[in-house]
Motif scaffolding. Sequence first.
Motif, PDB file in Angstrom:
ATOM      1  N   ILE A  40       0.853  -1.189   0.000  1.00 42.53           N
ATOM      2  CA  ILE A  40       0.000   0.000   0.000  1.00 42.53           C
ATOM      3  C   ILE A  40       0.890   1.241   0.000  1.00 42.53           C
ATOM      4  N   VAL A  41       0.604   2.154  -0.941  1.00 41.90           N
ATOM      5  CA  VAL A  41       1.390   3.379  -1.083  1.00 41.90           C
ATOM      6  C   VAL A  41       0.439   4.576  -1.108  1.00 41.90           C
ATOM      7  N   VAL A  42       0.743   5.575  -0.295  1.00 36.33           N
ATOM      8  CA  VAL A  42      -0.006   6.830  -0.335  1.00 36.33           C
ATOM      9  C   VAL A  42       0.962   7.931  -0.725  1.00 36.33           C
ATOM     10  N   TYR A  43       0.649   8.623  -1.817  1.00 34.92           N
ATOM     11  CA  TYR A  43       1.537   9.677  -2.306  1.00 34.92           C
ATOM     12  C   TYR A  43       0.699  10.860  -2.762  1.00 34.92           C
ATOM     13  N   LYS A  44       0.953  12.017  -2.138  1.00 37.27           N
ATOM     14  CA  LYS A  44       0.233  13.242  -2.462  1.00 37.27           C
ATOM     15  C   LYS A  44      -1.283  13.056  -2.398  1.00 37.27           C
ATOM     16  N   GLY A  45      -1.721  12.394  -1.345  1.00 35.17           N
ATOM     17  CA  GLY A  45      -3.145  12.228  -1.111  1.00 35.17           C
ATOM     18  C   GLY A  45      -3.834  11.223  -2.012  1.00 35.17           C
ATOM     19  N   VAL A  46      -3.047  10.411  -2.724  1.00 41.24           N
ATOM     20  CA  VAL A  46      -3.617   9.401  -3.622  1.00 41.24           C
ATOM     21  C   VAL A  46      -3.210   8.014  -3.126  1.00 41.24           C
ATOM     22  N   LEU A  47      -4.160   7.086  -3.159  1.00 35.82           N
ATOM     23  CA  LEU A  47      -3.918   5.737  -2.684  1.00 35.82           C
ATOM     24  C   LEU A  47      -3.560   4.820  -3.861  1.00 35.82           C
ATOM     25  N   TYR A  48      -2.461   4.087  -3.711  1.00 37.26           N
ATOM     26  CA  TYR A  48      -2.019   3.143  -4.725  1.00 37.26           C
ATOM     27  C   TYR A  48      -1.753   1.794  -4.066  1.00 37.26           C
ATOM     28  N   ILE A  49      -1.780   0.730  -4.894  1.00 38.36           N
ATOM     29  CA  ILE A  49      -1.294  -0.579  -4.468  1.00 38.36           C
ATOM     30  C   ILE A  49      -0.378  -1.098  -5.569  1.00 38.36           C
TER      31      ILE A  49
END
Length: 328
Positions: free
Chosen positions: A281-290
Motif C-alpha cells: 500500500i502506497v499513499v503519495y500526495k493524497g492518492v492511494l495506490y497498491i
Amino acid sequence: MRIMEKKDLRIVFMGTPEFAVATLKALVENEYNVVAVVTQPDKPVGRHQGEVQPSEVKKYALEHDLPVLQPEKMKDPAFVEKLRSYKANLQVVVAFRMLPEVVWDMPAYGTFNVHAALLPQYRGAAPINWAVINGEKQTGVTTFFLDKDIDTGRVILQKPFDIPDNANVEYVYDGLMHLGAEICLETLEKIIAADGHPESIPQEELEGKFKRLYEAPKLFKDICEIDWSRPSKRIYDFIRGLSPYPGAWTSLLGPDGKTVDLKIFKTTKTEKNVGMRPGMIVVYKGVLYITTGDFLLQIDELQMAGKTRMRARDFLNGNKNIENYIIK
C-alpha cells in the motif's frame, strides 16, 4: 396456406432477475400472448430471514396479471403438469436455471434462451462478468434453442455490444439487458416468418471466429480475491469485471493483528513503477495506490468490511495509518 401471426404464439416466459424483466416487458408491450411466467421461489431476506422477497420477474408479472409458477424442482410432476396445461407452443428463457428435457422439449416450437454473450464464447452462469474480467472489447447477446447441455444449442440470432475500456459490469449489464429484449423480439419475428421453425446454426460452425473459447462459471468469493502479483492491466480488468457486484476484494492485516476485507470497485491504471514487491500500500500526495506485478494501480473507490462504499480520498481522511496495513 395460412400464414402464422403473432397471436398464434402461446408463450411461457422463464426468468428471475431484473435482467429478464426487460425482455418480459418487451413481450407484453408488443402484445405477445404470454400465457404464464415461471420464476424462482421467493427468497428469505433480512437478518433473521423472516421476510420473503419475490423476484423482479414475479413483481412485473403480478403487476400485469400474468399467471406465475414458482417450482422448487423443475422435474416436479405437479409443476410439469401445470406447465403443460397452459398449452404453450413456445418458451422463452432469460437468466434462469437449467431446464430438464421434459420442460424444454415440451412446446411444439421449442424453447429458446437469450444469453448475454456471443456463443459459443462464455457459456455459463456469469458471462457478463467474465467478458469484462478478460478484457474483451466486445461481447453481445445470442438467442439459441435449448438442448441437453448448457448453452450449446443451435444459434438463431446474435447481436454484438462494444465494451469501452473504462466500463464496469453495471454498464455492460444495462446495455445487454436492453439488447436482449431487442434480440428476443427479432427472434420471435423470425420464428413467425418461418412458421415456427426458423433457420439456426450449430455452434461448432461459429467456433472459428474466436482465437480462444472461455467459459463463464458462477462466481464465488474465493474467485473474486485479487492477486496483486498479476500485471496492473489484468487487475484493472478483474476489478471492473466484478464491480459493483459481487466485488473484487483483498484481505488486510492491521497493526492490531486483526484481519479485515477490503472491496475495491474502481481503479485507474498508471505507468508508475516504484520497484516494490506486489501488494504494498502506497499513499503519495493524497492518492492511494497498491503495487502490482508491474505498475502502481491507483485506487479510486473502495469499501472496508462493515463500512460504506466511498471515494479513496475520503477513505484516506478516515484511515491515516493505512500504510501500516499489510495485504495478506
